[in-house]
Structure formats: C-alpha cells, structure tokens
Design an enzyme around this catalytic site. Structure first.
Site, PDB file in Angstrom:
ATOM      1  NE  ARG A  69      -3.359   2.570   2.559  1.00  9.70           N
ATOM      2  CZ  ARG A  69      -3.330   3.409   3.587  1.00  9.70           C
ATOM      3  NH1 ARG A  69      -2.669   3.091   4.688  1.00  9.70           N
ATOM      4  NH2 ARG A  69      -3.951   4.563   3.525  1.00  9.70           N
ATOM      5  CG  HIS A 113      -1.214   9.117   3.277  1.00  6.23           C
ATOM      6  ND1 HIS A 113      -1.165   7.758   3.553  1.00  6.23           N
ATOM      7  CD2 HIS A 113      -0.961   9.731   4.457  1.00  6.23           C
ATOM      8  CE1 HIS A 113      -0.874   7.572   4.822  1.00  6.23           C
ATOM      9  NE2 HIS A 113      -0.737   8.762   5.401  1.00  6.23           N
ATOM     10  CD  GLU A 158      -4.714   7.554   9.681  1.00  5.81           C
ATOM     11  OE1 GLU A 158      -4.402   6.483  10.214  1.00  5.81           O
ATOM     12  OE2 GLU A 158      -4.143   8.641   9.932  1.00  5.81           O
ATOM     13  CG  ASN A 281      -4.995   3.291   8.653  1.00  2.00           C
ATOM     14  OD1 ASN A 281      -5.078   2.282   7.942  1.00  2.00           O
ATOM     15  ND2 ASN A 281      -4.549   4.442   8.185  1.00  2.00           N
ATOM     16  CE1 TYR A 283       0.102   3.084  13.516  1.00  2.00           C
ATOM     17  CE2 TYR A 283      -1.881   4.100  12.644  1.00  2.00           C
ATOM     18  CZ  TYR A 283      -0.608   3.598  12.455  1.00  2.00           C
ATOM     19  OH  TYR A 283      -0.045   3.590  11.204  1.00  2.00           O
ATOM     20  CD  GLU A 342      -1.457   4.082   8.001  1.00  7.06           C
ATOM     21  OE1 GLU A 342      -1.187   4.477   9.166  1.00  7.06           O
ATOM     22  OE2 GLU A 342      -1.642   4.837   7.043  1.00  7.06           O
ATOM     23  CD1 TRP A 385       3.440   3.703  10.107  1.00  2.00           C
ATOM     24  CD2 TRP A 385       2.510   3.751   8.076  1.00  2.00           C
ATOM     25  NE1 TRP A 385       3.802   4.890   9.519  1.00  2.00           N
ATOM     26  CE2 TRP A 385       3.239   4.942   8.260  1.00  2.00           C
ATOM     27  CE3 TRP A 385       1.845   3.559   6.867  1.00  2.00           C
ATOM     28  CZ2 TRP A 385       3.315   5.932   7.292  1.00  2.00           C
ATOM     29  CZ3 TRP A 385       1.921   4.541   5.909  1.00  2.00           C
ATOM     30  CH2 TRP A 385       2.643   5.719   6.127  1.00  2.00           C
ATOM     31  CD  GLU A 392       4.731   9.369  11.809  1.00  2.00           C
ATOM     32  OE1 GLU A 392       3.542   9.634  12.057  1.00  2.00           O
ATOM     33  OE2 GLU A 392       5.081   8.565  10.920  1.00  2.00           O
TER      34      GLU A 392
END
Length: 433
Positions: A69, A113, A158, A281, A283, A342, A385, A392
């Site tokens: 991706r 993105h 996102e 995604n 986290y 992700e 990811w 970042e």
C-alpha cells in the site's frame, strides 16, 4: 488471497519535491514555516524513494509480502490540482506498479494521503466544496493510466485525522485551527470520496475502498457525564466518517454544530456509493472524560496501565479485536470486507535494528485480528506501518515506524529484527496454506 503487506505514504518517503514537474503541496509549505515541525525538519528528501524505489521493491520482495500500500502524490500528477496530467509524474507510478507486479506484489495505491496541492488550498482546500470535483478528476486521470494493472484502489487516507489535525487543531498542514469550524472539511472529503469511487469505476477500476482511522472509545468512568462525552467522541472520530459511507446518513452532530448546512441534496447518495472493502487503521484505544472547559464536549483522559510506544501511545492489541467486532456489531450487513491498512509502532531505533518491542507489538496485534476473524469479522488483509523509517509528519524524523532502518544522512537501508521476524512469519503462512 489474504493480503499481507506493508505501507508507506508519498510525502513521507519520496523526496524529490521539486523534480520532474511536481507541484507544491501543503506539506511543502507547512514544513518550511518556522516552528511547524520538530527541529524544522522537512520531507524534501525523506527516504529518497523517488530515486531508490527499485531498492525498496527489492526489500519488499525479500520480506515476502504479497501486497504494498503506497500513496500517489496528487501534486506530482497534477501540479496545480487540476488540468492535464504531468506525464513524468504518472510515469513514475507506472514504473513502480510494473516493478511490483513483476516481483509478485499487488499494488494498492491510495489517492490522497494528506499532500494536497497548495494551489487548491489557496482556494480554500477541503473547506471549498469545489475540491470534491477536482479530486474525482484526478482519480480518473490516475485510473485511466493504471486501472488495467491495479485491482484495488483506496480513495482517502484517514480523513478524520486530516480534518482534525490539519483544519481543527492546526498541528498538521495546512495548519488551520478552526475547531468545529473544520466540519465542512469532513463533508467535502466524504463527497470527494464518493465522486472518486464513481470516477474510478468509470475508468475501469475493479475494487475500491477508503481508509478510516478508528479507535475503541473507553469512557473514563460509568458516570453519565463521562458516558456522554465518550459517545460524543465516538461520533466525531469513528461514526462521522463511517456512517455516511456505510449507512448513507450522518450521526447526530448536534454536540458540535447546530445544523449541517454544508450538506446539499444528493450528497449522501454519492457518499454512500457502495464499496468493495473498508480500510481500517488501528493504533490504540482512546479514553474519554467529560469536558473540563468550554469548547469541545469531551476531554482526552489518557489510557494508562499499558506499555507505550516511543510515541507514548498505549499498546493494547486486544483493542484491535474490540474495534473490529464493534464495527461488525454496529453496521452488520452494511459492513464490507475489512482490510487492516495500517498497524504498527514507533520504536527507539535511531542507532539499532534490534527492535524486539515491535515484534511483540506485531505478534500481539496479528493474534487479535485473528481472534476477531474467529468471531465472524471478514478481514482480508493486514498491512504493517511502515516499510521504512520515514518523515513522521510534525515529528519529523524523530519517530521510527519502519521494518527497515534508514540512515537519513546516507540513505542506507538496513532490515531490522522485525523485518526478519515478519519474513519468517510469512514463510510459515505460505507453508501452512
């Protein structure tokens, strides 16, 4: 075929920001404004992937993934966000796609993105309804060139984070701090998504998805004020971008705005154009309490009692299972197959490639995903990811998420222990199947 892959984003790895006709993005502008990023770092060079992409494809092939991706930089394809395509920009992505296919890796491009052409931001960016049509035109240009070789497309990455960080709080590009005044940026991203789905299919694209960042929301207590605050946050973070796409309607946003006067007749029908998959995604979970001051109807109370990543994010693998089963319970038959687009962690990898904590992280989250699948959730892919340590965003080069260590002074790539672990894990999957 289950997709086992890794993921990157254009501005975070490509560099070459002024080469071959690429236009200026909002991140180019933002990172060159003093005080916007940690130590004033920019993505001007990043991982120099624009020149080193062959080496990076070789790394993926050596890893054993069957999917990749990546994102396509809108300003590399349309320098001003509209008009004819920049041939050299499209040529770059065509070379990348062809090399991936030759290596046995399915390309999974994301069209947006966060690197919006600055020329469109100058006309209002995602606050301007017109941008939705420009995005659909861009999607059609890319698909016309690549749809014969790309089976799965992702429209947006996102949109909640881009709206919240870029337009509500100002910590990401374009740096606007509008709080609830940012909500039109949510609607226009959603409308752009729906129009792009239609444009992609008209240009021959097979499967189309969107990627939403989602989080389990935990109330700080079972007291009514905390429960109300948690519900308000869940609406903003999760349901604002899932309900219109999957159910064709907005959740109750009265805690944020009195009326959705930016929504026009027919918009929700476009937004709810059926999808082939939903990218998720994940986290960490989010713990929410009642507000402590005027403004937003919630307070982030912080998740405690768990190990944390170098970013300070709590490591809660079971949160992924909770999230996935929660989506199935909420949306039922309206929920398409899911791709974990992700999942990963920042680790203190500045001077070492011995990243045992990342191995523990990935092992735990893959197990949680499999538990959700056993509980009936249709998951069809998992993307780590990230492939490389990269730029970042506002943290510059201080947070390292990569399976591969990058020495940014020399651009030397060195696979980490987690790269070797994942390679052996994928070899076992192939043996078992």
């Amino acid at each position: 075929m289950f997709l086992w892959g890794t993921a990157t984003a254009a501005y975070q790895i490509e560099g070459a920001v002024a080469e071959d006709g690429r236009g200026v993005s909002i991140w180019d502008t933002f990172t060159h404004e003093p005080g916007r990023t940690r130590d004033g770092q920019t993505g001007d060079v990043a991982c120099d992937h624009y020149h080193r992409w062959r080496e990076d494809v070789d790394l993926m092939q050596g890893l054993g993934v069957n999917a990749y991706r990546f994102s396509i930089a809108w300003p590399r394809v349309q320098p001003l966000g509209e008009g004819p395509a920049n041939a050299k920009g499209l040529d770059f992505y065509e070379r990348l796609v062809d090399a991936l296919l030759e290596a046995g890796i399915q390309p999974v491009p994301t069209l947006f993105h966060w690197d919006l052409p600055q020329a469109l931001e100058d006309r209002g960016g995602w606050l301007n309804r017109e941008i939705s049509e420009r995005f659909a035109e861009y999607a059609a240009i890319v698909a016309t060139r690549l749809a014969d070789r790309v089976p799965l497309w992702i429209t947006l990455n996102e949109p909640f984070v881009h709206m919240a960080f870029g337009y509500a709080m100002g910590v990401h590009a374009p740096g606007q701090a509008l709080l609830t005044g940012a909500l039109p940026a949510a609607h226009h991203q959603l409308l752009a998504h729906g129009l792009a789905v239609q444009a992609l299919r008209a240009a021959g694209a097979g499967q189309v998805a969107v990627t939403n960042n989602c989080t389990p929301v935990w109330p700080a207590s079972q007291q009514e004020p905390d429960l109300r605050a948690a519900d308000a946050y869940d609406i903003l973070h999760n349901r604002l971008f899932n309900d219109p796409i999957l159910l064709g309607k907005y959740p109750d946003l009265s805690a944020y705005v009195p009326a959705l006067d930016f929504v026009q007749d027919g918009d929700l029908d476009v937004i709810a154009t059926p999808l082939d998959a939903l990218g998720i995604n994940y986290y960490n979970p989010t713990r929410i309490a009642a507000p402590t001051s005027e403004g937003l109807p919630f307070t982030d109370a912080g998740v405690t009692g768990y190990p944390t990543t170098a970013f300070g994010w709590p490591v809660v693998p079971d949160g992924l299972r909770e999230l996935l089963t929660g989506l199935k319970a909420r949306y039922g038959a309206a929920l398409p197959p899911i791709l974990i687009t992700e999942n990963g962690c920042s680790n203190d990898d500045t001077t070492t490639v011995d990243d045992e904590a990342r191995i523990v992280f990935l092992d735990g989250h893959i197990a949680a995903m499999r538990q959700a699948m056993e509980e009936g959730v249709d998951v069809r892919g998992y993307f780590v990811w990230s492939l490389l340590d990269n730029f970042e965003w506002a943290e510059g080069y201080h947070q390292r998420f990569g399976l591969v260590h990058v020495d940014f002074a020399t651009q030397r790539r060195t696979p980490k222990a987690s790269y070797r672990w994942l390679r052996e894990f994928l070899e076992r999957q192939n043996t078992d199947t």
